[in-house]
Enzyme design. Structure first.
Site, mmCIF file in Angstrom:
data_model
loop_
_atom_site.group_PDB
_atom_site.id
_atom_site.type_symbol
_atom_site.label_atom_id
_atom_site.label_comp_id
_atom_site.label_asym_id
_atom_site.label_seq_id
_atom_site.Cartn_x
_atom_site.Cartn_y
_atom_site.Cartn_z
ATOM 1 N N ASP A 97 -42.850 17.445 20.413
ATOM 2 C CA ASP A 97 -43.409 18.555 19.657
ATOM 3 C C ASP A 97 -44.154 17.974 18.453
ATOM 4 O O ASP A 97 -43.916 16.828 18.065
ATOM 5 C CB ASP A 97 -42.267 19.473 19.211
ATOM 6 C CG ASP A 97 -42.757 20.775 18.603
ATOM 7 O OD1 ASP A 97 -43.889 21.176 18.934
ATOM 8 O OD2 ASP A 97 -42.029 21.381 17.823
ATOM 9 N N ASP A 139 -37.690 21.673 18.668
ATOM 10 C CA ASP A 139 -36.830 22.284 17.651
ATOM 11 C C ASP A 139 -36.673 23.786 17.837
ATOM 12 O O ASP A 139 -35.751 24.385 17.305
ATOM 13 C CB ASP A 139 -37.362 21.992 16.241
ATOM 14 C CG ASP A 139 -38.804 22.457 16.052
ATOM 15 O OD1 ASP A 139 -39.383 23.029 16.996
ATOM 16 O OD2 ASP A 139 -39.355 22.240 14.964
ATOM 17 N N ASP A 160 -38.328 25.520 23.260
ATOM 18 C CA ASP A 160 -38.256 24.174 23.831
ATOM 19 C C ASP A 160 -37.021 23.963 24.701
ATOM 20 O O ASP A 160 -36.930 22.971 25.415
ATOM 21 C CB ASP A 160 -38.238 23.122 22.705
ATOM 22 C CG ASP A 160 -39.481 23.173 21.844
ATOM 23 O OD1 ASP A 160 -40.577 23.302 22.409
ATOM 24 O OD2 ASP A 160 -39.359 23.080 20.614
#
Length: 891
Positions: free
Chosen positions: A335, A633, A637
């Site tokens: 990410d 996070d 996800d």
């Protein structure tokens, strides 16, 4: 992109006029009637997410026994018990139980990611029914209910907004956006990405500012967050490369040992007429000798040590095998926000009509310089810069303050970045504010009237297009003003946007002594356009080096973010990822599975992605044979983290759902920690492989001694119980020593291992074979020599066992270094645990020879100097043979 919508409206709610949504749901702004609520509750069920079944402690314990080698040992324990050899049974059972308990306690309780997502839902909410507002349990909500939202509220269901007042929603856990999303009531395109659906508010997100009302369009598992829980339930966790390799290895070893044991039984009974009881005990002794029953325990302990070392480096590992898998990864999908970047908005550029200034420093700490042509400048020498700092500090409601050594933000991230720039410029904002128009997503600006030394000034900050509409002049180079050149500013807005920056503008106008200011005062125009702020969430200071390190190790880094393509591309270029542009979620949506496999082969940057896109990307990479580590996070996800070979969650800013779906949690949310974990994983795999290459010749030698003795009809040089003794003390001493070996030189310069490769290559197999023959042959030779020269059976067997043990000790010294010579100072300095383990093993072996109760249990006897010199000589031969092999291979 295909729009994902509620099951309860025929068209996407975000693209539909509010009145049509009310009509389709049979509702109205005054809320549902009691009868409608009952009917909807019966039709759609409660507003709750599905429950997941937890793994019980018993299931976790039994899972530790799923190993072919353990199956053989359990069978051996059963047979020895049936034959009445209770001591043998107890020793074998102890090995099995110890192995199982190590894995059981190290793994801990299985995760329940769905429970963490359920905790994200609001327990109560304000609902309007039949025109009356009431606070109800969120589980009672149904489609058609009218909800009221205030700052700080956690949104309980998916809503179509029909009334907003400066409403901003924190959606990063769902969309990956680094700043709160502005909300309004206007429909958007049917194919709008999740992060662009400004007319919707989603379950599990939080109201950051403002207020609003909305009608529930989806509840429970039909919400966006509910779809994620469904995806989580459908994802099957893949086996780790180590698990696959060890399963194959264990199966081959177990089948081979059993097959040879059967052959021994047949030969002994047919050729020599040996008694069945004696044959079975010898066959069991062979099986136990040939199988490295200590290997599962050594593997668990090695992984557990790795877990501890990684915890010291801020990586908390939740499953043992994940430690080694990190060392096998070929791709890290990361990410952007909070992992590669600081998740702290920072002003990087200031553009005025006169100059473009670069601003150094990252985050909310006011540490850095303002540069012009790479030279530091001050506001005293540059009035245009001073005006920009003045607007930044006054048209701003955020504050940054130092607490416990850390600079912390109170307010909006973008305002925090601009406030920090003002502090770097030396502007503290000491003038009194007289009046203000707070920021609102409808008009996208903030204005204040401030009592400045030269009289009241209106400071204006906001979206560039909104400010250009309200300005008729601009600051001129050298001072004064000139006519506004809108085309000039639009060009530079585009340039900053191309660099991935969020752009805000500043303007000012003389004001009046007043305590009132409203939008009509601002919309009247007459402002002077001052310049532009270029703002970005910058990469962490250590990320560029960490990315370079893992790329040198042959690991490809891919960025998958919900942020905009321009921002993703800019950050990717800054940290050294390859790729000229970002692939968007819309492109991924249109790609077939085969097309996606080609896309992931050629591109490293992905933007505006949804949870489905992230999951498909991980699956496509795995279909291409990649071992994938996925970081994240947000709850969006969680499915891709669970699907990946190693899921890595952020410990500080990550949601509980993400942490529970992950294998590893980073305590510092830092990509550099992943790079360190990859090195640790490779070291652990090397040490496991060293342990296997060490243990198998040990077992091979023991098995060879019994196998040859049975085939030729000679007396066994070592008894099955003595074999168990050697296996047990080897497993808890010498094999364990290899778990503490440091990383070999150049470990992060080599390519990742192929996950389909066997854990043993041809070089390792050859070494196992000749060391087995050397140690086993020496043991048989010593036993036969002593028997031929009249030694007692107990003496011959005791010295034979000593030969086995000391052969293993000398082999350990050379096995500590796989490729380089062991004749180096590091043999004595880098792993003191190995010398401690050798000392413990020798003490145990002395007890084996000389303590009366040990002599009685294992049928041994005290031996003189000859009983130690000959085994030492055999060990030296083994050491020199392996060193010669390594020398030949190096040259």
């Amino acid at each position: 992109m295909t729009c994902v919508q509620s099951n309860h409206v025929s068209t996407p709610a975000h693209a539909t006029d509010v009145q049509e949504v009310f009509t389709e749901l049979g509702s109205r702004p005054e809320g549902l009637s009691d009868g409608a609520v009952s009917a909807a509750l019966e039709k759609y069920g409660p507003n709750a997410l599905p429950q997941a079944q937890e793994e019980t402690a018993l299931q976790r314990l039994l899972r530790q026994l799923r190993d072919p080698m353990i199956y053989v040992l359990i069978a051996a324990a059963v047979v020895t018990a049936f034959l009445g050899h209770i001591v043998d049974t107890v020793v074998i059972a102890a090995v099995v139980i110890i192995n199982s308990l190590v894995g059981f306690f190290q793994e801990g309780k299985a995760a329940n990611a769905l429970a963490a997502i359920r905790d994200m839902l609001s327990p109560t909410t304000e609902v309007r029914r039949d025109g009356t507002w009431a606070t109800l349990d969120s589980g009672e909500l149904v489609p058609g209910d009218v909800i009221r939202l205030r700052a700080g509220d956690r949104i309980p269901a998916d809503l179509r907004l029909f009334e907003t007042a400066s409403l901003r929603v924190e959606e990063s856990a769902l969309t990956g956006e680094s700043v709160p999303a502005d909300k309004n009531t206007r429909p958007v395109a049917a194919d709008a990405d999740l992060g662009d659906r400004s007319s919707m508010a989603f379950s599990g997100t939080t109201v950051a500012a403002g207020s609003g009302q909305g009608v529930v369009t989806a509840t429970g598992e039909d919400t966006e967050i509910g779809r994620i829980t469904t995806m989580l339930g459908e994802v099957q966790k893949v086996e780790t490369p180590l698990t696959r390799s060890m399963t194959r290895f264990s199966s081959i070893l177990a089948v081979g040992a059993v097959g040879l044991a059967v052959l021994m039984i047949i030969v002994s009974v047919i050729l020599y007429g040996t008694d069945w009881g004696e044959v079975l005990m010898s066959a069991i002794g062979f099986a136990v000798a040939a199988i490295p029953e200590g290997l599962p325990a050594v593997m668990a302990i090695t992984l557990a040590l790795g877990v501890q070392k990684m915890a010291d480096r801020n990586a908390i590992t939740r499953r043992l095998n994940s430690v080694e898998t990190l060392g096998s990864v070929t791709t890290i999908c990361t990410d952007k926000t909070g992992t590669l970047t600081r998740n702290e908005m920072t002003v990087r550029a200031i553009h005025t009509r006169e100059h473009t200034y670069e601003v150094t420093g990252t985050g909310y700490a006011p540490e850095g310089e303002i540069l012009l042509d790479d030279a530091p400048v001050t506001t005293a020498d540059h009035p245009d810069l001073a005006r920009m700092a003045e607007v930044a500090v006054y048209a701003n409601d955020a504050s940054v303050e130092k607490h416990d050594g850390e600079w912390q933000l109170t307010g909006e991230p973008t305002d925090g970045g601009i406030r920090t720039f003002a502090l770097k410029a030396g502007e503290d904002g000491s003038a009194q504010r007289l009046a203000a128009v707070p920021f609102d997503s409808e008009y996208k600006y903030m204005a204040t009237v401030d009592d400045m030394p030269d009289g009241p000034i209106i400071h204006l900050k906001g979206a560039p297009d909104r400010l250009l509409e309200r300005c008729d002049r601009q600051s001129a180079p050298g001072g004064g003003t000139e006519a506004l050149d809108a085309a000039y500013w639009e060009e530079h807005i585009e340039r900053l946007g191309f660099r991935g920056m969020r752009v805000l503008a500043a303007a000012w106008r003389e004001g009046a002594e007043t305590d009132e200011l409203d939008t009509s005062d601002v919309d009247g125009g007459g402002f002077v356009f001052l310049g532009l702020y270029g703002i970005i969430d910058p990469p962490r200071d250590e990320v560029t080096e960490a990315v370079r390190t893992v790329q040198e190790a042959g690991v490809r880094v891919r960025m998958i973010t919900g942020d905009h393509a321009s921002t993703a591309t800019a950050i990717a270029k800054e940290i050294g990822l390859r790729g000229e542009r970002a692939i968007t979620g819309a492109e991924l949506e249109a790609a077939s599975d085969s097309d996606l496999r080609s896309i992931v082969h050629d591109h490293d940057i992905y933007a505006r992605t949804s949870p489905e896109h992230k999951l498909r990307l991980v699956q496509a990479l795995q279909a291409n044979g990649e071992v994938v580590a996925m970081t994240g996070d947000g709850v969006n996800d969680a499915p891709s983290l669970k699907q990946s070979d190693v899921g890595v969650a952020m410990g500080i800013k990550g949601t509980e759902a993400t942490k529970d779906a992950a294998d590893v949690v980073l305590a510092d949310d830092n990509f550099a920690t992943i790079a360190a974990a990859v090195k640790m994983g490779r070291t652990i795999y090397d040490n496991l492989r060293k342990a296997i290459v060490f243990m198998l010749p040990t077992n091979g030698a023991q098995g060879l001694v019994i196998f040859v003795a049975m085939l030729v009809g000679m007396t066994l040089p070592i008894t099955p119980l003595q074999v168990l003794w050697v296996n047990l003390i080897t497993a808890v001493t010498l094999s364990l020593a290899l778990s503490f070996e440091p990383a070999e030189p150049g470990i992060m310069k080599r390519r990742p291992r192929d996950p389909e490769d066997s854990i043993l290559d041809s070089e390792a197999i050859l070494r196992i074979l000749y060391v087995s023959v050397l140690i086993g042959g020496a043991t048989i030779a010593v036993f036969q020599y002593l028997q031929m020269n009249g030694s007692s059976l107990e003496t011959s067997r005791t010295i034979a066992v000593n030969t086995l043990v000391l052969g293993q000790v000398f082999y350990l010294f050379t096995a500590r270094f796989s490729r380089v010579s062991a004749l180096r100072k590091e043999l004595f300095t880098t792993n003191p645990v190995s010398w401690l383990c050798v000392g413990i093993m020798l003490a145990l072996q002395l007890a084996f020879c000389y303590l009366p109760f040990m002599q009685a249990a294992f049928h041994t006897t005290a031996v003189g100097w000859f009983g130690w010199v000959v085994p030492v000589a055999a060990g030296i031969v083994v050491f020199l043979a392996v060193e010669a092999d390594k020398l030949i291979r190096r040259h």
